[in-house]
Design an enzyme around this catalytic site. Sequence first.
Site, PDB file in Angstrom:
ATOM      1  N   SER A 434       0.818  -1.210   0.000  1.00  0.00           N
ATOM      2  CA  SER A 434       0.000   0.000   0.000  1.00  0.00           C
ATOM      3  C   SER A 434       0.852   1.260   0.000  1.00  0.00           C
ATOM      4  CB  SER A 434      -0.911   0.010   1.238  1.00  0.00           C
ATOM      5  OG  SER A 434      -0.129  -0.014   2.429  1.00  0.00           O
ATOM      6  N   HIS A 455      -3.538  -3.820  -5.303  1.00  0.00           N
ATOM      7  CA  HIS A 455      -3.724  -3.227  -3.977  1.00  0.00           C
ATOM      8  C   HIS A 455      -5.179  -3.333  -3.547  1.00  0.00           C
ATOM      9  CE1 HIS A 455      -3.796   0.529  -1.234  1.00  0.00           C
ATOM     10  NE2 HIS A 455      -3.517  -0.549  -0.533  1.00  0.00           N
ATOM     11  N   GLU A 467      -6.729  -1.418  -6.738  1.00  0.00           N
ATOM     12  CA  GLU A 467      -5.832  -0.602  -7.556  1.00  0.00           C
ATOM     13  C   GLU A 467      -4.827  -1.514  -8.258  1.00  0.00           C
ATOM     14  OE1 GLU A 467      -5.403   3.746  -5.515  1.00  0.00           O
ATOM     15  OE2 GLU A 467      -4.426   2.099  -4.461  1.00  0.00           O
ATOM     16  N   ASN A 505      -5.038   6.086  -1.112  1.00  0.00           N
ATOM     17  CA  ASN A 505      -4.409   6.515   0.135  1.00  0.00           C
ATOM     18  C   ASN A 505      -3.882   7.941   0.030  1.00  0.00           C
ATOM     19  OD1 ASN A 505      -4.957   4.175   1.501  1.00  0.00           O
ATOM     20  ND2 ASN A 505      -2.955   3.243   1.126  1.00  0.00           N
TER      21      ASN A 505
END
Length: 663
Positions: A434, A455, A467, A505
């Site tokens: 991540s 991800h 992702e 994120n």
Amino acid sequence: MSALDQTTIRVAPPPAAAPGPLRHWAIAREADGLAVLTLDRAGASTNTLSAEVLAELHAALDRLDADRPRALLIRSGKANGFIAGADVDEFGAIATAEGALALVRRGWEAFERLAALPYPTLALIRGFCLGGGLELALACRYRVAIDEPGTRLGLPEVMLGIVPGWGGMKRLPRLTGAPAALDLMLTGKTVDARRAKKLGIVDECVPVRIMENTARGMLKALPPARTLAFAQSVTLNPIARRLIAAQAAKAVAKRARREHYPAPYAILEIWKRHDGNALAVPEADPASIPSLVASPTTASLLRVFGLQERLKALGKEGEAKAAHVHVVGAGTMGGDIAAWCALRGLKVTLQDQDAGRLAPAMQRAAKLFADRLRDPRRARDASDRLSPDVAGDGAARADVIIEAIFENVDAKRSLFAAVEKRARPDAILATNTSSIPLEDIAGALADPSRLIGLHFFNPVARMMLVEIVVGATTRPSLVAPAAAFVRQIDKLPLPVKSAPGFLVNRILAPYLMAAMRAVDEGVTPETVDEAALAFGMPMGPIELADTVGLDICVAVGKLLGGEASPPRELMKRVEAGQLGRKSNKGFYEWEAGRPKRGSPGAPPAGLAERLVGPLVDEARRALADGIVADADLVDAGAIFGTGFAPFRGGPLHDAARRGSRAA
């Protein structure tokens, strides 16, 4: 068009039968008097009920009326399912109240006619049967569903900001009782064939090998129509309707505010006051079709649907051929990724250092299978597909290998150097990192171009986005098969460029940090969360931070480099070992997986904008940096990866809309 009378509905005559052959429907006559009506929408891979398809249904029924059959069997000519529902493109093109009412009237009148046919009818359901497709099936006398994983039934219109206007609100409660029907309509969730049989939605649930005999047998035997048990029938009483609707409205209010999502409240009003007839609602009523269509929520939710379909389409560019997945790392993420893949029908081997580390993941997987499948035999089959693999032998046989160990670049490099030697040359090598740039990991491979990122987000079973991280050295041809794999396990693929935080994120971190800065200034966590909930977020940022883990928040903040000094209250808790939900204490105390909250009070003016503003700003920067291809994909990532208020249509879309409105 003037408001319709609340007690009488004008039913227009059906369209005249079209001359010549039908384009979308086919009629076959059998020797014993049975007619088979097959829908195979021309020029489309999926059956949907467009205006032309519905007009042709009338034409087909005209031809059947001219030479009345003994019985009618309705089925799909598509391999992928029965009927997906109405044509959403036509719905999205509606510009007037008259157009909205005309669309609803088309389906209502077609299915009222189908329900009134003097001969028995049966819908043979294999694959998806959703929205208008289920409403068509409900208008038949009988329904037979095929017991396969792909068979799903539901009325998901609420997810688009609309209501099941073609008879579903009337007919479904009469088959299942009001509580079960309202649960399906208010949540938009679907059920499999076995659950549909148990609820009374279908008459039979059978395997493929006997579906033809079952359907034809029912249309010969003509069993009596299913009747509700007394306790369920009472729920349709007018007095009970008011009580049930009031209770349901309270439950809806806990997860969806009326000003944000008017559709579920409209469903309750239409069922309670008009027996499910959306055409009986006065046009000025907030529950009316014109009111719902004019709502900005409906436009945004249709946009969200379009974004979802775009992500699904990305997975169609490659061939989904994975049969065996090997996951390395049995922690929360790795174990849950493995369990999800097994749930979706793949063989999975799960590797970790010893059996003790694997045991908790296997236990969580067993619970997931039991909760999702609700059938001991299917849950056992899913468990059989998931094998613990301390030695890592599965890596040599796997089509996809996913690394999900702790976030340490040296450990990941060592792992991939070893895995590459065992993996098949055509296997996908993926990391679930991540935070670490792919280039830093790929350097350990003899062929760095083989590494791609997959991800996933926590909790894996609930978060739909994955992702697909493309590093500077990643082979471009890997993106399509990786996306196809993501779709194979029923997730949404989003290609992103390898960069700190990727997309989700990166845009989420400033939002969480802004929330914790507000706590530093004396605003209570409850008040901060209330401001976000009032904005439309499904979860407040402080609760979300506790859920993610406060130590993870610190690590991501350092990675992104935007916080020279982390929020004081955040660091205070991390240093005390109060990491959030996983330690039962963070900004909140946690009990049985739920935060214990005090009263939020009224949020200060402008607090929501202060929280969301940094997210929007970072989304703009991510777009400028080319993290994803365009603004729509930024919005898709925010909605499906962070839960950004769906009724707003995405952060960039919402900011542009609010900006133009202010101007």
